[in-house]
Design a protein around this motif. Structure first.
Motif, mmCIF file in Angstrom:
data_model
loop_
_atom_site.group_PDB
_atom_site.id
_atom_site.type_symbol
_atom_site.label_atom_id
_atom_site.label_comp_id
_atom_site.label_asym_id
_atom_site.label_seq_id
_atom_site.Cartn_x
_atom_site.Cartn_y
_atom_site.Cartn_z
ATOM 1 N N SER A 1 0.821 -1.219 0.000
ATOM 2 C CA SER A 1 0.000 0.000 0.000
ATOM 3 C C SER A 1 0.848 1.258 0.000
ATOM 4 O O SER A 1 1.492 1.576 1.013
ATOM 5 N N THR A 2 0.821 1.980 -1.112
ATOM 6 C CA THR A 2 1.515 3.265 -1.153
ATOM 7 C C THR A 2 0.772 4.316 -0.327
ATOM 8 O O THR A 2 1.401 5.140 0.349
ATOM 9 N N SER A 3 -0.568 4.273 -0.354
ATOM 10 C CA SER A 3 -1.337 5.282 0.381
ATOM 11 C C SER A 3 -1.186 5.116 1.885
ATOM 12 O O SER A 3 -0.824 6.056 2.607
ATOM 13 N N ASN B 1 -12.895 1.580 -1.845
ATOM 14 C CA ASN B 1 -12.180 0.463 -2.467
ATOM 15 C C ASN B 1 -13.121 -0.440 -3.245
ATOM 16 O O ASN B 1 -12.769 -0.940 -4.321
ATOM 17 N N ARG C 1 -13.781 1.411 -6.592
ATOM 18 C CA ARG C 1 -12.648 1.486 -7.518
ATOM 19 C C ARG C 1 -12.200 0.099 -7.982
ATOM 20 O O ARG C 1 -11.572 -0.023 -9.037
ATOM 21 N N ASP C 2 -12.500 -0.948 -7.196
ATOM 22 C CA ASP C 2 -12.113 -2.313 -7.563
ATOM 23 C C ASP C 2 -13.279 -3.123 -8.106
ATOM 24 O O ASP C 2 -13.163 -4.337 -8.287
ATOM 25 N N LEU D 1 -9.734 10.117 -3.895
ATOM 26 C CA LEU D 1 -10.235 8.986 -4.689
ATOM 27 C C LEU D 1 -11.744 9.093 -4.870
ATOM 28 O O LEU D 1 -12.269 8.856 -5.966
ATOM 29 N N ARG E 1 -12.561 11.586 -7.489
ATOM 30 C CA ARG E 1 -12.301 11.051 -8.826
ATOM 31 C C ARG E 1 -13.376 10.046 -9.251
ATOM 32 O O ARG E 1 -13.733 9.966 -10.415
ATOM 33 N N ARG F 1 -10.170 1.974 -12.886
ATOM 34 C CA ARG F 1 -9.673 2.056 -11.505
ATOM 35 C C ARG F 1 -8.984 3.404 -11.313
ATOM 36 O O ARG F 1 -7.910 3.641 -11.844
ATOM 37 N N ARG G 1 -6.971 6.465 -9.480
ATOM 38 C CA ARG G 1 -5.831 6.546 -8.577
ATOM 39 C C ARG G 1 -5.484 8.009 -8.351
ATOM 40 O O ARG G 1 -5.893 8.889 -9.114
ATOM 41 N N ASN H 1 1.066 10.707 -7.646
ATOM 42 C CA ASN H 1 2.015 10.937 -6.549
ATOM 43 C C ASN H 1 2.172 12.412 -6.173
ATOM 44 O O ASN H 1 2.250 12.738 -4.980
ATOM 45 N N LYS I 1 -0.695 13.223 -3.972
ATOM 46 C CA LYS I 1 -0.519 12.614 -2.655
ATOM 47 C C LYS I 1 0.393 13.475 -1.779
ATOM 48 O O LYS I 1 0.101 13.720 -0.598
#
Length: 293
Positions: A22-24, A180, A183-184, A245, A248, A258, A260, A263, A266
């Motif tokens: 997980s980057t977030s 989630n 988006r998924d 998110l 968006r 999906r 996102r 960066n 973020k």
């Protein structure tokens, strides 16, 4: 609680899980104070491993559903045993157990989580009631585990959090999960055959879900200033990332794409959270849908 080499190795293993997956949340945890940072990573790691059993690595390895259930049951049993004895041969479980013992994460927080993970093994479509039960176990109680960490890490005697914070943690967890799900959705429906929200081909239903997400995010944002100071920036950043998110998703032309957060956005969200909450100023981390984030 003093750390042994084994404890430190377990914590490092847990930290590697969040970095990989997980980057977030990985970004948000770096903004936590050292008092709580390792504990939150320990919680995330156990949750992620359980999730991989029911719809990730175990499935990819060809493990049948009945064996996935057996593995999940064993992980839950090992978790309770580790909390009781203070040790597990599973590094991720060991790390979580140390956090649970120090911060007062109870079986009442853990059981609903594993129950929701089992639901993924035998339930493909959800109505409103089963959705709410699933989200409570898969996301809201995870927020409550983190809240236990925020309030109790470093204390000699864990205490119950303020009810307003409990409500905020649950609503933030619910918002994260529903975001989630949206988006998924294409992957869940196509690869796993699951529909958590009943939004397939239902634009009005999708709009209703997004409205609920907006309300949950707003309610959760109001409780962030009540958190301990060393947690506010990280939680505000996580809130801002998922609010972006949601924005968006509101604006998406292709509902199956999906979305996102880039960066640079973020980074900007993290800076805004730092400026606002380190000076204890109120902030609205959900961007206006009239202004792209």
């Amino acid at each position: 609680m003093s750390d042994t080499l084994y404890d430190e190795t377990a914590a490092a293993a847990a930290a590697s899980v969040i970095r990989a997956y997980s980057t977030s949340f990985g970004l948000a945890t770096t903004l936590l104070g050292p008092r709580v940072r390792t504990h939150v990573r320990n919680v995330y790691a156990l949750v992620r491993v359980a999730d991989e059993i029911v719809d990730g690595a175990a499935e990819a390895a060809g493990v049948p559903i009945n064996e996935q259930r057996t593995i999940l049951d064993a992980l839950e049993s090992d978790t309770y045993a580790a909390i009781a004895r203070g040790f597990s041969a599973n590094l991720i479980v060991h790390a979580f157990a140390r956090t649970a013992r120090e911060c007062g994460i109870a079986r009442a927080h853990i059981e609903p989580f594993f129950a929701s993970m089992r639901t993924d093994l035998d339930t493909a479509e959800h109505d409103d009631a089963s959705h709410d039960d699933y989200v409570y176990g898969s996301a809201e109680v995870v927020g409550l585990m983190c809240l236990q960490v925020f309030v109790n890490a470093g204390s000699s005697s864990p205490r119950d959090p303020d009810p307003a914070l409990v409500s905020g943690a649950r609503r933030l967890g619910a918002a994260f999960q529903d975001i989630n799900f949206l988006r998924d959705h294409a992957d869940d429906a196509g690869r796993l055959g699951r529909d958590y929200l009943g939004v397939t081909g239902a634009v009005e239903r999708r709009d209703q879900v997004l409205s609920r997400i907006d309300a949950d995010l707003d309610a959760a944002a109001a409780t962030i200033p009540l958190l301990p100071a060393d947690c506010r920036v990280a939680v505000a950043t996580a809130h801002g990332l998922f609010a972006s998110l949601a924005d968006r998703l509101h604006r998406a032309d292709d509902v199956d794409a999906r979305v996102r957060v880039p960066n640079p956005v973020k980074a900007a969200i993290a800076v805004r959270a730092a400026v606002a909450h380190r000076t204890l100023l109120p902030t609205r981390t959900r961007p206006s849908r009239r202004t792209p984030a």
